[in-house]
Design an enzyme around this catalytic site. Structure first.
Site, PDB file in Angstrom:
ATOM      1  N   SER A 171       7.882  -9.141   7.066  1.00  0.00           N
ATOM      2  CA  SER A 171       7.057 -10.191   6.455  1.00  0.00           C
ATOM      3  C   SER A 171       7.224 -11.562   7.078  1.00  0.00           C
ATOM      4  CB  SER A 171       7.359 -10.272   4.961  1.00  0.00           C
ATOM      5  OG  SER A 171       8.718 -10.616   4.758  1.00  0.00           O
ATOM      6  N   HIS A 224       3.624  -4.353   4.003  1.00  0.00           N
ATOM      7  CA  HIS A 224       2.695  -5.194   4.772  1.00  0.00           C
ATOM      8  C   HIS A 224       1.853  -4.391   5.759  1.00  0.00           C
ATOM      9  CE1 HIS A 224       3.908  -9.293   3.551  1.00  0.00           C
ATOM     10  NE2 HIS A 224       5.073  -8.703   3.284  1.00  0.00           N
ATOM     11  N   LYS A 235      -0.809  -6.362  -1.848  1.00  0.00           N
ATOM     12  CA  LYS A 235      -1.266  -6.972  -0.593  1.00  0.00           C
ATOM     13  C   LYS A 235      -2.658  -6.424  -0.257  1.00  0.00           C
ATOM     14  CE  LYS A 235       3.393  -8.188   0.668  1.00  0.00           C
ATOM     15  NZ  LYS A 235       3.853  -8.170  -0.715  1.00  0.00           N
TER      16      LYS A 235
END
Lengths: 395, 85
Positions: free
Chosen positions: A185, A213, A244
């Site tokens: 990240s 991610h 996300k």
């Protein structure tokens, strides 16, 4: 020092990094207009610091599903999966995730943080070993602490260092859980998964991959890094988040190991928390369908990512090790990072400011996150502002 | 037989920690890592990896909960080195 004085000391250390009146952390967003625009204070700003990678936060399909779920099932479940909060939607989403990964089973958690906490603390315990990448997310560290296992770090993305530590463990490597992330990240770089899989096999260890991610971002169908390298079947446990690319809140773990379901009986972060709300589950199910069929969205996302990355690199900024949706600029000092962050905000661009010790190796970062909904014109504007700020802040 | 002793470890630690500390601070076995050296968590974790490599041992992060001073850290390294033999 008393309990409250300790908190005061932590707060003053943070305040000391920032000029008075400028709150870079937790800045309030007053109104959201779209996946790329919002209002901060009185200013309309371009959002370049969210994790909304596929730009689905306003998708009509997800909003409709959430509305219908509220109308039909109410606003909350008021209980845990193990007690009174186990709805058909939770089970359906678990089956859909298992089907998506072609895995035997899936457990849905209430947050992505809890997915790591619950999976890790359920898999390992005192006497076992967690061998984790040095740049791991806090949810991984916290899961390891909760487990009571011995926690050993290896140098970030360094497979030679990983092997050295596995060798040092001797027989204990068989009781070792190696934990890595698909995309990290802070700098947006990817784990060298093929080499890590080779080592976990050679040392009879177990591998957990966090695709928080990388879900929706990597792989033909958006499964993540494991799909990109054709290694889904080689990874023991894959965790991820709904917050996300899927624009909800919640988390999951998928695995082919039949023992995954046993986690439901030993994992406190799964057992002792309320289950996700019906609207969250319904919106996530709709988003997962869009993600699976989101090839065009991924292409658009990567076009934007490459455009911003190559432009910042050409300007002379020190950027992330490789292109990706997270484009971090690495600055020499917290003051320089703060000046760049402030300059971008004054020009209507919201990004993330990351100061030591949160950033790796004591660096200071201004982290941008692009998404599929950004237009070429918006990315061009960002590049233009970065160009103007380079001469005043960096040179 | 163990080919190191606690004094050797203390000397090595003092050398390594000097790079983090105010040059005017004298590092002794009783120096507090946090309050006197002000070593942040990332620097401490990186130092642990260096010590692991230097002594060829595994130092679990959870073993650091009782480490306050330079001497505590030296004692931990010494114990883990003994255990690894």
């Amino acid at each position: 020092m008393s309990l409250l004085e300790k908190l005061d000391a932590a707060a003053s250390a943070r305040i000391a990094q920032l000029p008075s009146g400028l709150g870079a952390f937790g800045i309030p967003i007053e109104e959201i207009y779209s996946p790329t625009e919002a209002r901060i204070g009185t200013k309309r700003i371009l959002l370049l610091g969210t994790n909304n990678y596929l730009g689905l936060s306003f998708s009509p399909e997800c909003r409709k599903a959430a509305h219908e779920a509220i109308d039909q099932e109410g606003t909350g479940t008021t209980g845990s999966r193990m007690a009174n909060g186990n709805y058909s939607g939770h089970r359906a989403l678990e089956m859909e995730f298992a089907d998506f990964y072609q895995c035997r089973s899936c457990i849905v958690f209430t947050t992505g943080y809890q997915a790591n906490l619950g999976t890790i603390s359920g898999l390992i315990g005192p006497g076992d070993v967690a061998l984790i990448d040095g740049d791991s997310h806090a949810s991984i560290y916290d899961g390891c602490v909760l487990s009571g296992a011995d926690i050993i770090r290896f140098r970030h993305n360094d497979v030679i260092d990983l092997e050295k530590r596995l060798r040092r463990l001797g027989e204990r490597s068989k009781n070792t859980l190696i934990i890595v992330e698909g995309i990290y990240s802070m700098l947006g770089d990817q784990a060298p998964l093929a080499d890590i899989v080779r080592l976990k096999k050679a040392y009879n260890s177990t591998l957990l991959l966090d695709e928080a991610h990388s879900l929706g971002v990597l792989g033909e169908t958006g499964q993540g890094l494991a799909e990109k390298y054709g290694l889904i079947g080689e990874v023991d446990f894959i965790t991820g988040t709904f917050s996300k690319s899927l624009c909800g809140i919640g988390g999951y773990c998928v695995s082919n190991h039949p023992q995954l379901d046993q986690l439901r009986y030993v994992s406190h972060p799964y057992i002792f928390t309320a289950s996700p709300s019906p609207a969250t589950i319904a919106a996530t199910r709709a988003a997962l369908k869009l993600l699976k069929n989101g090839r065009e969205l991924r292409e658009r996302l990567w076009e934007n990512a490459r455009q911003l990355y190559s432009h910042l690199q050409a300007l002379g900024y020190q950027v992330s090790p490789e292109p990706g949706p997270i484009v971090a600029t690495i600055l020499d000092s917290p003051q320089q990072a703060l000046a760049l962050w402030k300059g971008l905000l004054e020009n209507g661009i919201y990004v993330n400011l990351i100061l030591p010790p949160a950033a790796p190796e004591g660096k200071s970062l201004v982290r941008c996150s692009v998404n599929a909904a950004h237009t070429t014109k918006q990315i061009e504007y960002v590049c233009e502002v970065f160009s103007r700020l380079y001469s005043s802040i960096i040179q | 037989m163990v080919d190191i002793n606690q004094e050797d470890i203390l000397r090595l630690l003092a050398q390594r920690l000097a790079s983090f500390a105010n040059p005017e601070l004298e590092i002794t076995p009783d120096t507090n890592l946090i309050t006197q050296l002000a070593i942040d968590s990332i620097k401490l974790l990186n130092l642990i990896m260096e010590l692991e490599d230097h002594f060829d041992i595994s130092i679990p992060l959870n073993a650091l909960t009782d480490v306050v001073t330079v001497r505590d850290l030296a004692n931990l390294v010494y114990k883990l080195k003994l255990d690894s033999k």
